[in-house]
Structure formats: C-alpha cells, structure tokens
Write an enzyme that holds these catalytic residues in place. Structure first.
Site, PDB file in Angstrom:
ATOM      1  N   ALA A 142       0.836  -1.197   0.000  1.00 13.90           N
ATOM      2  CA  ALA A 142       0.000   0.000   0.000  1.00 13.90           C
ATOM      3  C   ALA A 142       0.869   1.244   0.000  1.00 13.90           C
ATOM      4  O   ALA A 142       1.492   1.569   1.007  1.00 13.90           O
ATOM      5  CB  ALA A 142      -0.922   0.011   1.220  1.00 13.90           C
ATOM      6  N   THR A 170      11.744   6.638   5.996  1.00 17.77           N
ATOM      7  CA  THR A 170      12.914   7.492   6.180  1.00 17.77           C
ATOM      8  C   THR A 170      13.173   7.678   7.669  1.00 17.77           C
ATOM      9  O   THR A 170      12.252   7.933   8.448  1.00 17.77           O
ATOM     10  CB  THR A 170      12.687   8.856   5.511  1.00 17.77           C
ATOM     11  OG1 THR A 170      12.347   8.655   4.140  1.00 17.77           O
ATOM     12  CG2 THR A 170      13.929   9.725   5.610  1.00 17.77           C
ATOM     13  N   LYS A 189     -12.611   2.309   5.437  1.00 12.12           N
ATOM     14  CA  LYS A 189     -11.869   3.346   4.724  1.00 12.12           C
ATOM     15  C   LYS A 189     -11.536   4.487   5.680  1.00 12.12           C
ATOM     16  O   LYS A 189     -11.701   5.667   5.367  1.00 12.12           O
ATOM     17  CB  LYS A 189     -12.694   3.867   3.539  1.00 12.12           C
ATOM     18  CG  LYS A 189     -12.967   2.821   2.476  1.00 12.12           C
ATOM     19  CD  LYS A 189     -11.684   2.336   1.803  1.00 12.12           C
ATOM     20  CE  LYS A 189     -11.967   1.356   0.689  1.00 12.12           C
ATOM     21  NZ  LYS A 189     -10.717   0.841   0.053  1.00 12.12           N
ATOM     22  N   GLU A 252       4.244  18.670   3.157  1.00  7.81           N
ATOM     23  CA  GLU A 252       5.237  17.695   2.694  1.00  7.81           C
ATOM     24  C   GLU A 252       5.512  17.884   1.199  1.00  7.81           C
ATOM     25  O   GLU A 252       6.672  17.854   0.766  1.00  7.81           O
ATOM     26  CB  GLU A 252       4.752  16.271   2.956  1.00  7.81           C
ATOM     27  CG  GLU A 252       5.725  15.210   2.436  1.00  7.81           C
ATOM     28  CD  GLU A 252       5.192  13.785   2.540  1.00  7.81           C
ATOM     29  OE1 GLU A 252       5.927  12.867   2.139  1.00  7.81           O
ATOM     30  OE2 GLU A 252       4.046  13.599   3.008  1.00  7.81           O
ATOM     31  N   ARG A 253       4.468  18.082   0.421  1.00  4.45           N
ATOM     32  CA  ARG A 253       4.644  18.189  -1.029  1.00  4.45           C
ATOM     33  C   ARG A 253       5.384  19.464  -1.425  1.00  4.45           C
ATOM     34  O   ARG A 253       6.212  19.434  -2.338  1.00  4.45           O
ATOM     35  CB  ARG A 253       3.281  18.072  -1.711  1.00  4.45           C
ATOM     36  CG  ARG A 253       2.781  16.649  -1.694  1.00  4.45           C
ATOM     37  CD  ARG A 253       1.339  16.458  -2.099  1.00  4.45           C
ATOM     38  NE  ARG A 253       1.016  15.038  -2.058  1.00  4.45           N
ATOM     39  CZ  ARG A 253      -0.215  14.541  -2.097  1.00  4.45           C
ATOM     40  NH1 ARG A 253      -1.262  15.351  -2.189  1.00  4.45           N
ATOM     41  NH2 ARG A 253      -0.412  13.233  -2.042  1.00  4.45           N
ATOM     42  N   GLN A 347      24.758  16.370 -19.219  1.00  7.21           N
ATOM     43  CA  GLN A 347      25.059  16.496 -20.645  1.00  7.21           C
ATOM     44  C   GLN A 347      26.032  17.644 -20.917  1.00  7.21           C
ATOM     45  O   GLN A 347      26.965  17.510 -21.719  1.00  7.21           O
ATOM     46  CB  GLN A 347      23.765  16.711 -21.428  1.00  7.21           C
ATOM     47  CG  GLN A 347      23.908  16.491 -22.919  1.00  7.21           C
ATOM     48  CD  GLN A 347      24.156  15.023 -23.265  1.00  7.21           C
ATOM     49  OE1 GLN A 347      23.799  14.131 -22.506  1.00  7.21           O
ATOM     50  NE2 GLN A 347      24.775  14.788 -24.411  1.00  7.21           N
ATOM     51  N   GLY A 375       3.625  10.945  -2.544  1.00  3.35           N
ATOM     52  CA  GLY A 375       2.627  10.808  -3.596  1.00  3.35           C
ATOM     53  C   GLY A 375       3.305  10.897  -4.940  1.00  3.35           C
ATOM     54  O   GLY A 375       4.012  11.861  -5.229  1.00  3.35           O
ATOM     55  N   GLU A 378       2.204  10.614 -10.822  1.00  3.56           N
ATOM     56  CA  GLU A 378       0.954  10.126 -11.421  1.00  3.56           C
ATOM     57  C   GLU A 378      -0.235  10.427 -10.503  1.00  3.56           C
ATOM     58  O   GLU A 378      -1.323  10.806 -10.962  1.00  3.56           O
ATOM     59  CB  GLU A 378       1.053   8.632 -11.706  1.00  3.56           C
ATOM     60  CG  GLU A 378       2.007   8.258 -12.819  1.00  3.56           C
ATOM     61  CD  GLU A 378       3.485   8.374 -12.437  1.00  3.56           C
ATOM     62  OE1 GLU A 378       4.313   8.490 -13.343  1.00  3.56           O
ATOM     63  OE2 GLU A 378       3.790   8.354 -11.218  1.00  3.56           O
TER      64      GLU A 378
END
Length: 394
Positions: A142, A170, A189, A252-253, A347, A375, A378
């Site tokens: 999960a 982590t 849920k 967090e994001r 490069q 997350g 996608e």
C-alpha cells in the site's frame, strides 16, 4: 557565485520578511560550509551523519520551524520551511530528506495532531534534536493507495496492540519516535494514528533498502509484532487520522518540491561555472556554443518558473489553510523540472558530469526520488484533475 542572491527588494516572494531573509542566509552559510564536503562520502557509504543532524538543532536551531513560539518552536510558516529545504538540498538532498522526515513528517504533523499532554512528553525532545522522528504510512502492498494499508491496531484494556509492516520509512533505523498510521478495522476506509517509540515492546527495524539515490538518508522497514502502545498515545480520535494526513501532505509536497529547487539551482550554478569560467572547446568557452546555451538557458528558466510556483503556493499554506490543488501542482512541476535540469547538467559537463568528480550525477540520482515520495507524480496528476473537476462542477 550563485544564480540566486539574498538581496531584499521592496517585494520579495522568496524572502517576504527580514526573518525569512535571515533564515535563508544562516541556512545557506551552514549548508555550504558543513553539508557540501561530507555529502559525497556519505552517499558512497550510505551513511547517516548523526553528529551533523544533531547540530541542526543545537547550532543552527531549525527544528520546530512551524511550531508556535509559546510551544518552543520558531512560529514561522511553510514558506520558511521551503527556504530551509531549498538551501540544504543544494548540497546534500539525502541528508535534507532525513531533515524533512523529522521536521515535516514528524514534528509538524505531530504538533498539529496532538494534545497538550502528548506535546509535553515529546515536543522538546524532537525540537532539541535529542530524539529523531519519522512517520510510518507506506506498506509493502500500500503506497499511493494508502487506505489499502493492513497494519491494524486492536484496543485491549488501556492500550492498543498493533501488528503490521511499514515500508520505505525514512529515518527508520535512526529514529526514536514516529507518527504511525493504522486501521482499527481492516475493511474500513478510515485510519487511526498514534505516536510510538522505538523502545516499545514488539517494535523492530526490518531490512535497510539499498537505493539509487538519497543514499545518505536511511530507509528501512518498520515491523510491529504485537506492539503495545498506551492509549494516551492515540493522536486525535479513533478513525480520525485522514484529516491529519491530508493536512500534512500539503506541506510535505511543497517541501519535497523545494528540495527539487535546491537540486536544480546547484546544477545551474555548476553548469554556468563550468561553461563560462573553465571549459573551452575549439578555442572558445563552452557557453559560446548554441547547443550548450539551449541547455543552460532552458534549465535556468525552468528553475525560476518552478521556484515562483512553489513559493507562491507555500506562502498561502497554513495549519488551517488547505490547498491540495496548489501543493500537487507545485510538486508535479518542480520534481519534473529537477530531473530535466540535473540531466541537462550531466550532458553539459559531458564525461565529467557522468563521473563523480562533480556532484551532478548524485544530484540527478537524488532528484528521481522526489517524483515518487509524498505521492507519485501520477497521483499528483490525478489529484489535480480531480480538484479541477470539482471547481468546474460548482
């Protein structure tokens, strides 16, 4: 020399107050002086720098950034946290990831989910750096489907008995305290969260992962076999953890996005230094060639655009202010950008970029995780589309 200065203008999205500017200057100075030199060795040996981590609290004082001053923190905002993550990630994104797990996934998450009694027992330990924190959410089966988790807590008398396994944690092998997400009913849920200690009976650390990047940050399994957790360690109410989780995911994001900014900024700095000051070909500096100009110019422009988005979103976040659409957008844009820019740097430097003499190959490896953790990208695309659908359905 850096592509970013710390000069304060009349309006500065990136340093809106003198406190933000001072924070950036102190973190940038410490990071360049202390993080850069040790990063290569700890990446190669997959070692966590315990002593340096402790100094983040004792010397730099950057634990508890978003905790109110009256509770022992700094009383600053998510934008301050973004500043720290950008500046530290220029030199060691892996080490910074461990800071994020401690400061964002535990300290910020715990503070806004806990009660006064719980704070009195744990907060000072993690703000001083005496204890290292983390969070247990992902499981072997999960990840993005977080409600598919199977770790279960069963109430027995004055405690909960927890069984399950958490994956990709982590600070798993170095932490003393974690926010843990479980279910009371495997078929429901809903989630329930606890604060747990590594000293609890039934707690153990599973295998340590061997990773492509972020190697200076330990990632392990956490295993719970009839682990006993006192009922006073329940965070909030039973079946009420989804609210905690979603609130913390947004900061967090944006901090993961900030790590992407730090990686890209360092790569652009290295590209400019290499092509303008050092490398020549056919009697001209490398920056004189159109192919190189394209790679450097697009990298700089991509970085600046992503940076503006990340800081704009961060400036509008708060413990009671939600912005799922903005946080997902910032993470999606910044993480994709860091992968492109770090690849461009390899490069531009050619053989030197592919070898470990320069840090760009390490930065590229580190950048890839950021489109997965917090997350996947996608999932960010799905969340953005879902939020836009809601807006246009009103």
């Amino acid at each position: 020399m850096s592509i970013v200065t710390t000069k304060k203008s009349s309006f500065d999205l990136f340093n809106p107050t003198e406190d933000h500017l001072s924070l950036r200057q102190s973190v940038a100075s410490f990071a360049e002086r202390e993080l850069d030199e040790q990063a290569k060795e700890n990446d190669e040996t997959e070692s966590f720098n315990h002593m340096l981590f402790k100094r983040l609290g004792s010397e730099l004082g950057i634990f508890g950034i978003t905790v109110p001053e009256e509770d022992g923190g700094h009383g600053l905002d998510p934008l301050a946290s973004v500043i720290i993550h950008e500046e530290m990630s220029r030199f060691d994104p892996g080490f910074t990831l461990s800071y994020l797990a401690h400061e964002v996934l535990f300290v910020n998450n715990f503070f806004y989910s806990s009660n006064a009694s719980q704070r009195s027992r744990y907060l000072s330990k993690v703000i001083t750096g005496e204890w290292i924190g983390g969070m247990g959410m992902t499981e072997p089966g999960a990840g993005t489907d977080v409600l598919g988790m199977s770790t279960q807590a069963v109430k027995k008398g004055d405690r909960y008995i927890i069984n399950g396994v958490k994956q990709y944690i982590t600070n798993g092998s170095v932490g003393q305290v974690f926010v843990l997400y479980t279910k009371l009913d495997k078929n429901a849920k809903k989630m329930t969260s606890f604060v747990i200690e590594s000293s609890y009976k039934g707690f153990s650390v599973g295998k340590k992962e061997e990773k492509m990047g972020m190697r200076s940050s330990p990632t392990t399994q956490l295993v719970f076999e009839d682990m006993e957790v006192p009922e006073e360690n329940l965070l909030g109410e039973e079946n009420g953890a989804i609210t905690h989780m979603m609130r913390n995911l947004e900061i967090e994001r944006v901090t993961l996005a900030a790590q992407s900014l730090g990686i890209a900024r360092r790569c652009v700095d290295i590209m400019c230094d290499y092509t303008v000051r050092h490398r020549e070909a056919f009697g001209k500096k490398l920056m004189e060639f159109g192919q190189i100009q394209r790679l450097v110019a697009e990298s700089y422009a991509d970085y600046q655009a992503a940076r503006a988005l990340v800081y704009q979103v961060a400036s509008e976040l708060g413990p009671d202010v939600r912005n799922s659409l903005g946080a997902a957008s910032a993470k999606l844009v910044a993480t994709q950008m860091a992968e492109r820019v770090s690849r461009n740097a390899i490069q531009v430097l050619g053989g030197y970029g592919y070898c470990r003499e320069y840090p760009v190959e390490r930065l590229h490896r580190d950048a890839i995780l950021l489109s997965i953790g917090g997350g996947t990208n996608e999932a960010m695309q799905k969340n953005i589309a879902s939020d836009l659908k809601k807006l246009w359905s009103e």
